[in-house]
Design an enzyme around this catalytic site. Structure first.
Site, PDB file in Angstrom:
ATOM      1  CE  LYS A 168       3.998   8.664  -7.761  1.00 47.32           C
ATOM      2  NZ  LYS A 168       2.885   8.403  -6.817  1.00 47.32           N
ATOM      3  CB  SER A 186       4.291   5.288  -4.763  1.00 48.28           C
ATOM      4  OG  SER A 186       3.250   6.144  -5.195  1.00 48.28           O
ATOM      5  CB  SER A 189       1.399   7.651  -3.127  1.00 48.84           C
ATOM      6  OG  SER A 189       1.631   6.276  -3.006  1.00 48.84           O
TER       7      SER A 189
HETATM    8  N1  GLN Z   1       1.295   2.404  -0.486  1.00 51.06           N
HETATM    9  C1  GLN Z   1      -0.020   2.249  -1.023  1.00 51.06           C
HETATM   10  C2  GLN Z   1      -0.001   1.133  -2.035  1.00 51.06           C
HETATM   11  O1  GLN Z   1       1.017   0.558  -2.195  1.00 51.06           O
HETATM   12  C3  GLN Z   1      -0.504   3.529  -1.636  1.00 51.06           C
HETATM   13  C4  GLN Z   1       0.145   3.831  -2.928  1.00 51.06           C
HETATM   14  C5  GLN Z   1      -0.357   5.111  -3.541  1.00 51.06           C
HETATM   15  O2  GLN Z   1      -0.985   5.935  -2.900  1.00 51.06           O
HETATM   16  N2  GLN Z   1      -0.089   5.241  -4.815  1.00 51.06           N
HETATM   17  O3  GLN Z   1      -0.970   0.830  -2.667  1.00 51.06           O
END
Ligand code: GLN
Length: 490
Positions: free
Chosen positions: A81, A156, A180
């Site tokens: 990532k 994400s 994410s």
């Molecule tokens: N979707 C969640 C957020 O927007 C989690 C994102 C993540 O785990 N990096 O904060």
């Protein structure tokens, strides 16, 4: 299309060590597939073809010379990532502000993968600074779900999950602050593991919300998740939140017998409340019945503060993000806007460099931390966090694991939730509690609904990844869901 790219990491490593596939052949098969298919998926921000070829040549030479210490991931192409630092390779966080940032060092997880023989094949797309649930918040490109390219891959870590699902890498790393890793894994029909907070070093992970962030693997099956975890886990003095117990996770044995007698499975009532699609509920209920067939005892449990977890998360995570992102001031990293004064330069750099969602989070977080509001918001959120933790502590006195859906819905259409931040935030309602409590949790495929993958989430006690993986592995052994693949490019 080459069958090589369908193989698991475990299998590729075996074939490489046995001399049946050279690392060069493996890398070429993946590069060819990326060339053919990633135009449709958009999983990669950077493909490190030259570096991967060079590394493959070296691995092949070492193997031919009789080197017997090549490592458990030797010959395995892994995607990273793009919020995890790779020395000499652009690491953008999918943000304009870091568009040209080339880190001078590797994250600990990257060094550990390389020491185990892995080949870094590229850097994957994400929501800018990992803020989002659909990967649509990337400043650079859209990533599509390999099961249906009109839909989101989740986020994400959407690039990593889509890359694994579309056979564009053998395995990948993601990061999980509120879901994410697990949520995109669920939406793309692959396995995603968020380890215990403190199990995997975050040295070199670009910080989003430091009390929640964890790095973990996204893989094609549970055995690969255990393999990657054993490579990346471990105490690291360069991460002050790293835990000495992390070293225990470097030796995880998966039992070959899928019998689960003696395992107590709790089903949290609140995780099946409104918002969970009927098709998701059905697939998860069938999976729970399967665990009972394997000998586990199953009973309902209540985690009464679940409904407040999302609200607490969006205070804690944005507060931490607002201070973590203060460092992007145009002086030390990446983008610097032209201006007549220093103050004007800060303002313009941040105005031009950050996308809308990131700006929204910085404003929310700064507000929650400001004088006069701190007690009403931040302190209250921390108190709620404690209540969520206590709910889990009580549940784990009676149960070994808790199982639930990973995501209340299957993958939705591109653009569908972009104008509605709250609908987007709801995507993580079932994954966020484990982050607040620092618990390990995995998502594994448990069937399809409307032709799209559904994820089963298994949450465990701190540092009890072995039990989480044991339950996941047993389920996978007696089902075929992880072998159902998207049609894309085959
Ligand atoms: N979707 C969640 C957020 O927007 C989690 C994102 C993540 O785990 N990096 O904060």
């Amino acid at each position: 299309m080459s069958a090589t790219t369908k193989l698991t990491a475990t299998r590729l490593n075996r074939l490489f060590l046995a001399g049946e596939l050279s690392a060069e052949e493996i890398v070429e098969a993946y590069l060819e597939r990326i060339q053919a298919v990633d135009g449709q998926v958009g999983a990669y921000l950077t493909v490190t073809a030259a570096e991967a070829r060079e590394r493959a040549r070296k691995l092949d030479a070492r193997r031919k010379a009789g080197d017997t210490a090549l490592g458990p991931l030797a010959g395995v192409p892994v995607a990273i990532k793009d919020n995890i630092c790779t020395q000499g390779i652009r690491t953008t966080c999918a943000s304009r502000i870091l568009e040209n940032f080339v880190p001078p060092y590797d994250a600990t997880v990257v060094s550990r993968l390389q020491a185990a023989g892995a080949i870094i094949i590229g850097k994957t797309n994400l929501d800018e600074f990992a803020m989002g649930s659909s990967t649509e918040n990337s400043a650079f490109q859209v990533t599509r779900n390999p099961w249906d390219i009109s839909r989101v891959p989740g986020g994400s870590s959407g690039g990593s999950a889509a890359a694994v699902a579309a056979d564009l890498c053998a395995a990948a790393l993601g990061s999980d602050t509120g879901g994410s890793i697990r949520q995109p894994a669920a939406l793309c029909g692959v396995v995603g593991l968020k380890p215990t907070y403190g199990a995997v070093s975050r040295y070199g992970l670009v910080a989003f919300a430091s009390s929640l962030d964890q790095i973990g693997p996204i893989t094609k099956d549970v055995a690969d998740a255990a393999l990657l975890l054993s490579v990346i886990a471990g105490y690291d003095r360069r991460d002050s939140t790293s835990h000495p117990d992390a070293d225990r996770l470097q030796r995880i044995q998966l039992p070959t017998d899928p019998n689960l007698s003696g395992i107590r499975v709790g089903v949290p009532r609140e995780y099946f409340a409104q918002g969970v699609e009927p098709g998701v509920r059905q697939a998860v209920e069938q999976a729970i019945a399967k665990l009972a067939e394997l000998g586990a005892t199953v009973d309902e449990v209540s985690l009464p503060h679940t409904e407040y977890a999302l609200d607490a998360y969006y205070i804690v995570a944005t507060a931490e993000a607002s201070s973590n992102l203060a460092r992007y001031d145009g002086v030390r990293y990446g983008l610097r806007a032209e201006a007549d004064s220093v103050t004007e330069m800060y303002l313009r750099t941040r105005q031009q460099g950050f996308g809308l969602e990131v700006k929204r989070r910085i404003m929310l977080g700064t507000y929650a931390l400001s004088a006069g509001y701190y007690d009403a918001y931040y302190k209250k959120a921390q108190q709620v966090r404690t209540l969520v933790i206590r709910d889990f502590e009580a549940a784990f006195r009676r149960f070994d694991v808790l199982v639930a859906p990973t995501s209340p819905t299957v993958a939705w259409g591109l653009g569908e939730r972009l104008d509605d931040p709250l609908a987007m935030y709801m995507a993580d309602i079932l994954t966020i509690p484990a982050n607040l409590a620092g618990l390990p949790a995995i998502s594994i495929p448990c069937g399809l609904s409307q032709g799209l993958p559904v994820g089963l989430q298994i949450i465990g006690r701190h540092f009890d990844e072995p039990t989480v993986l044991r339950v996941a592995y047993a389920y996978e052994k007696v089902t075929q869901h992880h072998q159902t693949r998207p049609a894309l490019g085959q």
